[in-house]
Motif scaffolding. Structure first.
Motif, PDB file in Angstrom:
ATOM      1  N   SER A   7      15.654   7.930   5.322  1.00  0.00           N
ATOM      2  CA  SER A   7      16.142   7.646   6.584  1.00  0.00           C
ATOM      3  C   SER A   7      15.010   6.933   7.469  1.00  0.00           C
ATOM      4  N   GLY A   8      13.789   7.136   6.874  1.00  0.00           N
ATOM      5  CA  GLY A   8      12.763   6.688   7.457  1.00  0.00           C
ATOM      6  C   GLY A   8      12.440   5.171   6.660  1.00  0.00           C
ATOM      7  N   PHE A   9      13.444   4.516   6.011  1.00  0.00           N
ATOM      8  CA  PHE A   9      13.301   3.313   5.427  1.00  0.00           C
ATOM      9  C   PHE A   9      13.113   2.428   6.478  1.00  0.00           C
ATOM     10  N   ARG A  10      12.189   1.306   6.263  1.00  0.00           N
ATOM     11  CA  ARG A  10      12.201   0.149   7.371  1.00  0.00           C
ATOM     12  C   ARG A  10      11.630  -1.094   6.504  1.00  0.00           C
ATOM     13  N   GLU A  11      12.075  -2.259   6.801  1.00  0.00           N
ATOM     14  CA  GLU A  11      11.279  -3.231   6.419  1.00  0.00           C
ATOM     15  C   GLU A  11      10.104  -3.643   7.533  1.00  0.00           C
ATOM     16  N   ASP A  12       8.939  -4.089   6.727  1.00  0.00           N
ATOM     17  CA  ASP A  12       7.940  -4.278   7.607  1.00  0.00           C
ATOM     18  C   ASP A  12       7.992  -5.963   8.232  1.00  0.00           C
ATOM     19  N   HIS A  13       8.753  -6.800   7.412  1.00  0.00           N
ATOM     20  CA  HIS A  13       8.618  -8.156   7.928  1.00  0.00           C
ATOM     21  C   HIS A  13       9.715  -8.870   6.952  1.00  0.00           C
ATOM     22  N   ASP A  14      10.383  -9.890   7.297  1.00  0.00           N
ATOM     23  CA  ASP A  14      11.163 -10.542   6.320  1.00  0.00           C
ATOM     24  C   ASP A  14      10.627 -12.128   6.125  1.00  0.00           C
ATOM     25  N   ARG A  15       9.514 -12.023   5.630  1.00  0.00           N
ATOM     26  CA  ARG A  15       8.696 -13.452   5.451  1.00  0.00           C
ATOM     27  C   ARG A  15       8.703 -13.812   3.949  1.00  0.00           C
ATOM     28  N   ASN A  16       8.983 -12.849   2.894  1.00  0.00           N
ATOM     29  CA  ASN A  16       9.102 -13.055   1.780  1.00  0.00           C
ATOM     30  C   ASN A  16      10.299 -12.791   0.980  1.00  0.00           C
ATOM     31  N   HIS A  17      11.442 -13.327   1.564  1.00  0.00           N
ATOM     32  CA  HIS A  17      12.780 -13.096   1.048  1.00  0.00           C
ATOM     33  C   HIS A  17      13.106 -14.008  -0.136  1.00  0.00           C
ATOM     34  N   ILE A  18      13.632 -13.324  -1.171  1.00  0.00           N
ATOM     35  CA  ILE A  18      13.793 -13.818  -2.417  1.00  0.00           C
ATOM     36  C   ILE A  18      15.436 -13.825  -2.538  1.00  0.00           C
ATOM     37  N   PRO A  19      16.143 -15.072  -2.596  1.00  0.00           N
ATOM     38  CA  PRO A  19      17.640 -15.076  -2.612  1.00  0.00           C
ATOM     39  C   PRO A  19      17.939 -14.580  -4.111  1.00  0.00           C
ATOM     40  N   VAL A  20      19.370 -14.194  -4.256  1.00  0.00           N
ATOM     41  CA  VAL A  20      19.798 -13.781  -5.497  1.00  0.00           C
ATOM     42  C   VAL A  20      21.158 -14.352  -5.519  1.00  0.00           C
ATOM     43  N   ALA A  21      21.379 -15.040  -6.638  1.00  0.00           N
ATOM     44  CA  ALA A  21      22.835 -15.372  -7.096  1.00  0.00           C
ATOM     45  C   ALA A  21      23.379 -14.755  -8.249  1.00  0.00           C
TER      46      ALA A  21
END
Length: 336
Positions: free
Chosen positions: A94-108
């Motif tokens: 439940s303590g999971f959290r993202e620190d930021h979203d500056r290195n998003h890698i898309p998936v197809a």
């Protein structure tokens, strides 16, 4: 002839894998101290179980614990007053959290039938190093060789949850995109063991923009894995079609801990939990940040199966009338 003992390397004592030389003790070590006490070896019990192909739900520590809870609470043994029923306790995410979203890698995902669910996220600023002693001991106890903290954590969560995971070095993902696809028959691919293999048209691969990186659900590639210089990883937690994995595993003669589970059918609802559990352990042990939101490609949301149950049919199969409270207790303990 008086023998004062034998000098050994750590692998000869079962304390590690190094055979580089003699294991030298601290000059202050007290003669007569039990080796287990000196090296901090914990006493433990390892249970070895046999699994039939239909019991992949027990191919994990959580799965076995679930079964044990059901056994301990049933078979006519009532729970004493004031004592709780046996139950499993799974690690909290439940303590999971993202620190930021500056290195998003898309998936197809180009073949949803072969890959009904694909989840992943990116972590940056990690430090690849030797795992802490507790983690190495846990893996060694079940016959797994510790490699480094990142790989060891994915193996630890695999054994804990039954969900295989894979870590890719972000710097080796060309085009900064992950593609789940098949290649033409005859395509060459070198696996982690250094063997160049010829792919079939049915082999599902995890790829970047120009070439495959991993045989989906079976074995990683030589050019995309985690190394000592890795500082960012893309974590994969997916569900692959059992028939595809079984066929590819047999064709290439590759039987791995991951393929063993995927061949028998993995739980598509476990991908997110295992992914969050892995990311939290990496952040705790290897540092770094969760630097993207979770990618979760799942065209058809998994629906919990509904099974019609008949008391009369159960009694007929069992040959006697079973206690209804015991039966419903077993269902509850099994998560049904």
């Amino acid at each position: 002839v008086v023998s004062e003992g034998m000098i050994c390397a750590e692998d000869e004592l079962g304390l590690g894998t190094s055979h580089a030389g003699i294991l030298v003790l601290d000059p202050g070590a007290v003669a007569g101290t039990p080796a287990a006490e000196y090296f901090g070896v914990e006493e433990d019990v390892v249970y070895t179980i046999g699994l039939t192909p239909n019991r992949v739900d027990a191919a994990s520590h959580i799965g076995v614990a679930r079964d044990l809870a059901a056994v301990m609470n049933s078979y006519g043994r009532s729970v004493p007053a004031g004592q709780d029923r046996s139950s499993i306790r799974i690690p909290d995410v439940s303590g999971f959290r993202e620190d930021h979203d500056r290195n998003h890698i898309p998936v197809a995902v180009e073949d949803a039938a072969a890959c009904p669910r694909y989840s992943g996220l990116t972590m940056t600023g990690i430090r690849v190093a030797e795992s802490p002693s507790w983690l190495k001991n846990r893996l060694s106890a079940i016959g797994l060789r510790p490699i480094n903290n990142i790989v060891d954590i994915t193996n630890f969560v695999l054994m804990e949850t039954g969900q295989p995971l894979h870590a890719f070095d972000c710097d080796r993902i060309e085009g900064r995109k992950v593609i789940v696809k098949k290649y033409p028959a005859g395509t060459r691919f070198t696996t982690l063991d250094g063997v160049e293999r010829e792919l079939t048209a049915d082999d599902l691969m995890i790829s970047h923009s120009t070439e495959p990186m991993c045989m989906a659900g079976i074995f990683g590639g030589l050019g995309s894995g985690v190394t000592d210089s890795t500082t960012s990883v893309f974590l994969e937690s997916a569900c692959f079609d059992p028939r595809h994995i079984r066929k590819s595993s047999k064709h290439h003669g590759l039987q791995t801990d991951a393929s063993f589970r995927f061949e028998r059918g993995s739980d598509p609802s476990m991908t997110l939990y295992a992914l969050m559990r892995t990311a939290m352990l990496i952040r705790e042990i290897a540092g770094g940040e969760i630097s993207s939101s979770i990618v979760d490609i799942c065209p058809s949301v998994p629906v919990r199966a509904r099974v019609h149950f008949s008391w009369a049919h159960l009694d007929r199969l069992a040959g006697k009338r079973l206690d209804r409270e015991v039966v419903t207790g077993i269902f509850s303990d099994l998560g049904i």
